[in-house]
Design an enzyme around this catalytic site. Structure first.
Site, PDB file in Angstrom:
ATOM      1  N   HIS A   1       0.896  -0.935  -0.398  1.00  0.00           N
ATOM      2  CA  HIS A   1      -0.096   0.064   0.047  1.00  0.00           C
ATOM      3  C   HIS A   1       0.687   1.352   0.048  1.00  0.00           C
ATOM      4  O   HIS A   1       2.037   1.153  -0.069  1.00  0.00           O
ATOM      5  CB  HIS A   1      -0.961  -0.043   0.995  1.00  0.00           C
ATOM      6  CG  HIS A   1      -0.133   0.306   2.814  1.00  0.00           C
ATOM      7  ND1 HIS A   1       0.662  -1.117   2.779  1.00  0.00           N
ATOM      8  CD2 HIS A   1       0.233   0.856   3.326  1.00  0.00           C
ATOM      9  CE1 HIS A   1       0.298  -0.724   4.150  1.00  0.00           C
ATOM     10  NE2 HIS A   1       0.672   0.902   4.772  1.00  0.00           N
TER      11      HIS A   1
ATOM     12  N   ASP B   1      -0.426  -3.399   6.851  1.00  0.00           N
ATOM     13  CA  ASP B   1      -0.514  -3.341   7.536  1.00  0.00           C
ATOM     14  C   ASP B   1      -2.734  -3.891   7.864  1.00  0.00           C
ATOM     15  O   ASP B   1      -3.445  -2.731   8.532  1.00  0.00           O
ATOM     16  CB  ASP B   1      -1.020  -1.727   7.119  1.00  0.00           C
ATOM     17  CG  ASP B   1       0.461  -1.230   7.600  1.00  0.00           C
ATOM     18  OD1 ASP B   1       1.230  -2.191   8.710  1.00  0.00           O
ATOM     19  OD2 ASP B   1       0.373  -0.308   7.972  1.00  0.00           O
TER      20      ASP B   1
ATOM     21  N   ASP C   1       5.398   4.549   5.425  1.00  0.00           N
ATOM     22  CA  ASP C   1       6.941   3.504   6.241  1.00  0.00           C
ATOM     23  C   ASP C   1       6.829   2.730   4.794  1.00  0.00           C
ATOM     24  O   ASP C   1       7.073   1.845   6.409  1.00  0.00           O
ATOM     25  CB  ASP C   1       6.331   4.016   7.543  1.00  0.00           C
ATOM     26  CG  ASP C   1       4.667   3.700   7.963  1.00  0.00           C
ATOM     27  OD1 ASP C   1       3.868   3.372   6.745  1.00  0.00           O
ATOM     28  OD2 ASP C   1       4.573   2.383   8.446  1.00  0.00           O
ATOM     29  N   HIS C   2       6.100   2.254   4.271  1.00  0.00           N
ATOM     30  CA  HIS C   2       5.985   1.317   3.189  1.00  0.00           C
ATOM     31  C   HIS C   2       7.316   1.894   2.342  1.00  0.00           C
ATOM     32  O   HIS C   2       6.899   0.709   0.954  1.00  0.00           O
ATOM     33  CB  HIS C   2       5.502   0.870   3.340  1.00  0.00           C
ATOM     34  CG  HIS C   2       3.836   0.293   4.756  1.00  0.00           C
ATOM     35  ND1 HIS C   2       3.629  -1.024   4.779  1.00  0.00           N
ATOM     36  CD2 HIS C   2       3.770   1.058   5.432  1.00  0.00           C
ATOM     37  CE1 HIS C   2       3.482  -1.606   6.076  1.00  0.00           C
ATOM     38  NE2 HIS C   2       2.952  -0.298   6.792  1.00  0.00           N
TER      39      HIS C   2
ATOM     40  N   HIS D   1       4.588  -4.318  11.350  1.00  0.00           N
ATOM     41  CA  HIS D   1       4.780  -3.918  12.383  1.00  0.00           C
ATOM     42  C   HIS D   1       5.018  -4.559  14.063  1.00  0.00           C
ATOM     43  O   HIS D   1       3.939  -6.188  13.832  1.00  0.00           O
ATOM     44  CB  HIS D   1       4.092  -2.549  12.699  1.00  0.00           C
ATOM     45  CG  HIS D   1       3.792  -1.269  11.626  1.00  0.00           C
ATOM     46  ND1 HIS D   1       4.838  -0.755  12.204  1.00  0.00           N
ATOM     47  CD2 HIS D   1       3.011  -1.863  10.691  1.00  0.00           C
ATOM     48  CE1 HIS D   1       3.989   0.103  11.243  1.00  0.00           C
ATOM     49  NE2 HIS D   1       3.615  -0.389  10.227  1.00  0.00           N
TER      50      HIS D   1
END
Length: 273
Positions: free
Chosen positions: A66, A146, A70-71, A184
Protein backbone atom coordinates in the site's frame (compact mmCIF):
# COMPACT_ATOMS: atom_id res chain seq x y z
CA UNK A 1 17.67 -11.27 13.82
CA UNK A 2 15.24 -14.13 13.71
CA UNK A 3 14.98 -15.79 10.32
CA UNK A 4 12.58 -18.22 8.76
CA UNK A 5 14.63 -20.53 6.56
CA UNK A 6 13.81 -23.00 3.86
CA UNK A 7 14.28 -26.71 4.55
CA UNK A 8 17.84 -27.97 4.36
CA UNK A 9 19.04 -29.81 1.29
CA UNK A 10 18.54 -27.12 -1.36
CA UNK A 11 21.27 -26.12 -3.78
CA UNK A 12 21.31 -22.47 -2.76
CA UNK A 13 23.61 -21.18 -0.04
CA UNK A 14 20.82 -19.02 1.44
CA UNK A 15 17.05 -19.30 1.46
CA UNK A 16 15.25 -17.24 4.04
CA UNK A 17 12.76 -14.51 4.87
CA UNK A 18 14.36 -12.01 7.25
CA UNK A 19 13.06 -8.97 9.15
CA UNK A 20 15.01 -5.77 8.59
CA UNK A 21 13.96 -3.37 11.39
CA UNK A 22 13.05 0.16 10.26
CA UNK A 23 11.87 3.30 12.05
CA UNK A 24 10.64 2.37 15.55
CA UNK A 25 8.48 -0.69 14.89
CA UNK A 26 8.40 -1.47 11.15
CA UNK A 27 9.75 -4.61 9.55
CA UNK A 28 10.94 -4.60 5.95
CA UNK A 29 10.69 -8.26 4.99
CA UNK A 30 13.73 -9.40 2.99
CA UNK A 31 13.45 -12.48 0.80
CA UNK A 32 16.81 -14.04 0.00
CA UNK A 33 17.65 -17.03 -2.19
CA UNK A 34 21.23 -17.64 -3.16
CA UNK A 35 22.73 -14.31 -4.18
CA UNK A 36 19.36 -12.74 -5.01
CA UNK A 37 17.02 -10.71 -2.83
CA UNK A 38 13.68 -8.94 -2.83
CA UNK A 39 12.16 -6.70 -0.19
CA UNK A 40 8.58 -6.06 0.89
CA UNK A 41 7.47 -2.54 1.84
CA UNK A 42 10.81 -0.73 2.20
CA UNK A 43 9.79 2.36 4.15
CA UNK A 44 13.41 3.48 4.21
CA UNK A 45 16.35 2.49 2.04
CA UNK A 46 19.17 2.54 4.63
CA UNK A 47 18.52 -0.82 6.34
CA UNK A 48 18.14 -2.52 2.96
CA UNK A 49 21.28 -1.03 1.44
CA UNK A 50 23.35 -1.89 4.53
CA UNK A 51 22.06 -5.46 4.51
CA UNK A 52 22.67 -5.95 0.77
CA UNK A 53 26.26 -4.72 1.09
CA UNK A 54 26.93 -6.76 4.22
CA UNK A 55 25.61 -9.98 2.68
CA UNK A 56 26.82 -9.40 -0.88
CA UNK A 57 23.34 -9.77 -2.35
CA UNK A 58 21.70 -8.46 -5.50
CA UNK A 59 18.31 -6.77 -5.13
CA UNK A 60 15.99 -8.00 -7.86
CA UNK A 61 12.52 -6.80 -6.86
CA UNK A 62 10.44 -4.67 -4.50
CA UNK A 63 6.94 -5.73 -3.48
CA UNK A 64 4.58 -3.06 -2.14
CA UNK A 65 1.28 -3.59 -0.31
CA UNK A 66 0.00 0.00 0.00
CA UNK A 67 0.96 3.64 -0.38
CA UNK A 68 1.77 4.79 3.18
CA UNK A 69 5.15 6.47 3.53
CA UNK A 70 6.52 4.04 6.09
CA UNK A 71 6.09 1.32 3.46
CA UNK A 72 7.23 3.09 0.28
CA UNK A 73 9.65 5.79 1.47
CA UNK A 74 12.76 3.89 0.36
CA UNK A 75 11.54 2.88 -3.08
CA UNK A 76 13.09 5.66 -5.17
CA UNK A 77 16.51 5.41 -3.53
CA UNK A 78 16.53 1.65 -3.93
CA UNK A 79 15.37 2.06 -7.53
CA UNK A 80 18.78 3.50 -8.42
CA UNK A 81 20.06 -0.08 -8.24
CA UNK A 82 19.97 -1.52 -11.77
CA UNK A 83 17.47 -4.12 -12.96
CA UNK A 84 14.94 -3.80 -10.14
CA UNK A 85 11.25 -4.39 -10.79
CA UNK A 86 8.73 -2.74 -8.47
CA UNK A 87 5.38 -4.50 -7.96
CA UNK A 88 2.47 -2.85 -6.21
CA UNK A 89 -1.27 -2.21 -5.94
CA UNK A 90 -2.84 -0.96 -9.15
CA UNK A 91 -5.36 1.23 -7.31
CA UNK A 92 -2.90 3.28 -5.26
CA UNK A 93 -0.49 6.11 -6.03
CA UNK A 94 3.07 4.92 -5.47
CA UNK A 95 6.51 6.51 -5.94
CA UNK A 96 7.19 3.89 -8.60
CA UNK A 97 5.32 0.83 -9.80
CA UNK A 98 6.47 -1.14 -12.84
CA UNK A 99 3.91 -3.92 -12.51
CA UNK A 100 0.50 -2.87 -11.12
CA UNK A 101 -1.36 -5.73 -9.47
CA UNK A 102 -4.90 -6.69 -8.56
CA UNK A 103 -6.48 -9.83 -7.12
CA UNK A 104 -5.69 -12.97 -9.08
CA UNK A 105 -2.41 -11.66 -10.49
CA UNK A 106 0.79 -13.55 -9.73
CA UNK A 107 4.37 -12.53 -9.06
CA UNK A 108 6.72 -15.27 -10.26
CA UNK A 109 10.47 -14.85 -9.74
CA UNK A 110 12.33 -18.13 -10.33
CA UNK A 111 15.63 -16.66 -9.12
CA UNK A 112 14.03 -16.25 -5.69
CA UNK A 113 11.97 -19.45 -5.84
CA UNK A 114 9.03 -17.13 -5.44
CA UNK A 115 5.47 -17.60 -6.67
CA UNK A 116 2.96 -15.32 -4.98
CA UNK A 117 -0.74 -14.79 -5.65
CA UNK A 118 -2.23 -11.33 -5.12
CA UNK A 119 -5.26 -10.64 -2.91
CA UNK A 120 -7.20 -7.38 -2.85
CA UNK A 121 -7.59 -6.49 0.85
CA UNK A 122 -9.07 -2.98 1.18
CA UNK A 123 -9.77 -1.55 4.60
CA UNK A 124 -6.59 0.01 5.95
CA UNK A 125 -6.26 1.78 2.59
CA UNK A 126 -8.60 1.65 -0.39
CA UNK A 127 -6.29 -0.30 -2.69
CA UNK A 128 -4.25 -2.41 -0.25
CA UNK A 129 -3.06 -5.77 -1.57
CA UNK A 130 -1.40 -8.82 -0.01
CA UNK A 131 0.78 -11.60 -1.39
CA UNK A 132 0.43 -15.30 -0.55
CA UNK A 133 2.16 -18.43 -1.80
CA UNK A 134 5.86 -19.35 -1.82
CA UNK A 135 8.96 -17.22 -1.24
CA UNK A 136 12.57 -18.43 -0.99
CA UNK A 137 11.23 -21.98 -1.13
CA UNK A 138 9.12 -21.39 2.00
CA UNK A 139 5.40 -22.01 1.77
CA UNK A 140 2.76 -21.12 2.51
CA UNK A 141 3.56 -17.50 3.32
CA UNK A 142 1.52 -14.29 3.57
CA UNK A 143 2.86 -10.75 3.25
CA UNK A 144 -0.08 -8.79 4.57
CA UNK A 145 1.23 -5.25 5.01
CA UNK A 146 -0.92 -3.39 7.53
CA UNK A 147 -4.09 -5.41 7.04
CA UNK A 148 -3.35 -8.08 9.66
CA UNK A 149 -1.13 -7.90 12.74
CA UNK A 150 -0.41 -10.52 15.36
CA UNK A 151 -3.40 -10.11 17.65
CA UNK A 152 -4.76 -7.16 15.71
CA UNK A 153 -5.50 -5.51 12.36
CA UNK A 154 -4.90 -2.17 10.69
CA UNK A 155 -6.88 0.96 11.42
CA UNK A 156 -9.57 1.88 8.89
CA UNK A 157 -8.02 4.98 7.33
CA UNK A 158 -9.73 4.66 3.94
CA UNK A 159 -12.00 1.63 4.06
CA UNK A 160 -15.11 0.43 5.85
CA UNK A 161 -15.67 -2.22 8.53
CA UNK A 162 -17.32 -4.44 5.91
CA UNK A 163 -14.31 -4.17 3.61
CA UNK A 164 -11.81 -4.96 6.37
CA UNK A 165 -13.90 -7.81 7.72
CA UNK A 166 -14.10 -9.31 4.22
CA UNK A 167 -10.37 -8.80 3.68
CA UNK A 168 -9.51 -10.59 6.91
CA UNK A 169 -11.88 -13.36 5.84
CA UNK A 170 -9.64 -13.97 2.81
CA UNK A 171 -6.74 -14.54 5.19
CA UNK A 172 -8.72 -16.68 7.61
CA UNK A 173 -9.36 -19.37 4.98
CA UNK A 174 -5.67 -19.77 4.13
CA UNK A 175 -3.97 -22.93 5.43
CA UNK A 176 -3.40 -22.74 9.20
CA UNK A 177 0.36 -23.19 8.79
CA UNK A 178 0.62 -20.09 6.59
CA UNK A 179 3.46 -17.94 7.93
CA UNK A 180 2.15 -14.39 8.46
CA UNK A 181 4.71 -11.65 7.85
CA UNK A 182 3.13 -8.53 9.37
CA UNK A 183 4.71 -5.13 8.81
CA UNK A 184 4.85 -3.89 12.42
CA UNK A 185 5.98 -5.13 15.82
CA UNK A 186 2.67 -4.38 17.53
CA UNK A 187 2.21 -7.80 19.08
CA UNK A 188 2.48 -7.07 22.81
CA UNK A 189 0.07 -4.12 22.72
CA UNK A 190 -2.35 -6.08 20.55
CA UNK A 191 -2.29 -9.11 22.83
CA UNK A 192 -2.93 -6.99 25.93
CA UNK A 193 -6.09 -5.78 24.23
CA UNK A 194 -6.99 -9.28 23.01
CA UNK A 195 -6.79 -10.50 26.62
CA UNK A 196 -9.28 -7.80 27.61
CA UNK A 197 -11.63 -9.25 24.99
CA UNK A 198 -11.01 -12.93 25.83
CA UNK A 199 -9.39 -13.17 29.28
CA UNK A 200 -10.16 -16.92 29.56
CA UNK A 201 -8.52 -17.86 26.24
CA UNK A 202 -5.73 -20.17 27.39
CA UNK A 203 -4.01 -20.23 23.99
CA UNK A 204 -3.96 -16.44 24.00
CA UNK A 205 -2.52 -16.35 27.52
CA UNK A 206 0.30 -18.68 26.47
CA UNK A 207 1.01 -16.68 23.31
CA UNK A 208 1.23 -13.44 25.31
CA UNK A 209 3.76 -15.03 27.68
CA UNK A 210 5.80 -16.29 24.72
CA UNK A 211 5.68 -12.91 22.99
CA UNK A 212 6.89 -11.18 26.15
CA UNK A 213 9.82 -13.58 26.33
CA UNK A 214 10.76 -12.98 22.69
CA UNK A 215 10.74 -9.21 23.07
CA UNK A 216 12.73 -9.42 26.32
CA UNK A 217 15.37 -11.30 24.33
CA UNK A 218 15.32 -8.67 21.57
CA UNK A 219 13.70 -11.03 19.06
CA UNK A 220 10.75 -10.40 16.73
CA UNK A 221 7.42 -11.97 17.63
CA UNK A 222 6.87 -12.54 13.91
CA UNK A 223 6.08 -14.37 11.75
CA UNK A 224 2.80 -15.51 13.24
CA UNK A 225 0.62 -18.15 11.58
CA UNK A 226 -2.94 -18.12 10.35
CA UNK A 227 -3.75 -20.93 12.78
CA UNK A 228 -2.39 -18.91 15.69
CA UNK A 229 -4.36 -15.83 14.60
CA UNK A 230 -7.57 -17.81 14.28
CA UNK A 231 -7.08 -19.02 17.85
CA UNK A 232 -6.07 -15.71 19.44
CA UNK A 233 -6.91 -12.66 17.31
CA UNK A 234 -10.36 -11.20 18.13
CA UNK A 235 -10.68 -9.70 14.65
CA UNK A 236 -10.62 -13.23 13.18
CA UNK A 237 -12.99 -14.52 15.87
CA UNK A 238 -16.07 -12.37 15.34
CA UNK A 239 -18.38 -15.38 15.51
CA UNK A 240 -16.94 -16.82 18.73
CA UNK A 241 -19.42 -16.57 21.60
CA UNK A 242 -17.02 -14.97 24.09
CA UNK A 243 -15.88 -12.39 21.55
CA UNK A 244 -19.46 -11.52 20.55
CA UNK A 245 -20.41 -11.10 24.21
CA UNK A 246 -17.37 -8.94 24.96
CA UNK A 247 -18.04 -6.67 21.97
CA UNK A 248 -21.70 -6.28 22.96
CA UNK A 249 -20.74 -5.49 26.56
CA UNK A 250 -18.21 -2.87 25.48
CA UNK A 251 -20.61 -1.26 22.98
CA UNK A 252 -23.61 -1.44 25.29
CA UNK A 253 -25.79 -3.04 22.64
CA UNK A 254 -26.28 -6.34 20.84
CA UNK A 255 -24.16 -7.08 17.80
CA UNK A 256 -26.39 -8.95 15.31
CA UNK A 257 -23.75 -9.60 12.60
CA UNK A 258 -20.02 -10.43 12.48
CA UNK A 259 -19.38 -7.11 10.71
CA UNK A 260 -20.99 -5.21 13.60
CA UNK A 261 -18.91 -7.24 16.05
CA UNK A 262 -15.83 -6.33 14.03
CA UNK A 263 -16.76 -2.63 13.96
CA UNK A 264 -17.16 -2.54 17.73
CA UNK A 265 -13.89 -4.39 18.24
CA UNK A 266 -12.08 -1.93 15.97
CA UNK A 267 -13.49 1.05 17.91
CA UNK A 268 -12.57 -0.65 21.20
CA UNK A 269 -9.00 -1.22 20.02
CA UNK A 270 -8.73 2.39 18.79
CA UNK A 271 -9.40 3.65 22.32
CA UNK A 272 -7.60 0.92 24.28
CA UNK A 273 -4.74 2.05 26.52
Amino acid sequence: MQALTAPAGGRERNAAVLPLPAFTDNYIWAIVHGDNAAVVDPGEAGPVLQWLEQEGLRLRAILLTHHHGDHVGGVLELSRIADITVYGPARERLPRCDVPLTEGDRVVLPELDLDLRVLDVPGHTAGHIAYTGRAAGIEPVLFCGDTLFAGGCGRLFEGTPTQMHDSLGKFSVLPPDTQVFCAHEYTLANLRWALAVEPANRTLQQWYQRAQQLRAEGLPTLPSTIGQERATNPFLRTQQVDVVRAAASWAGRNQPTPVEVFASLREWKNDFK
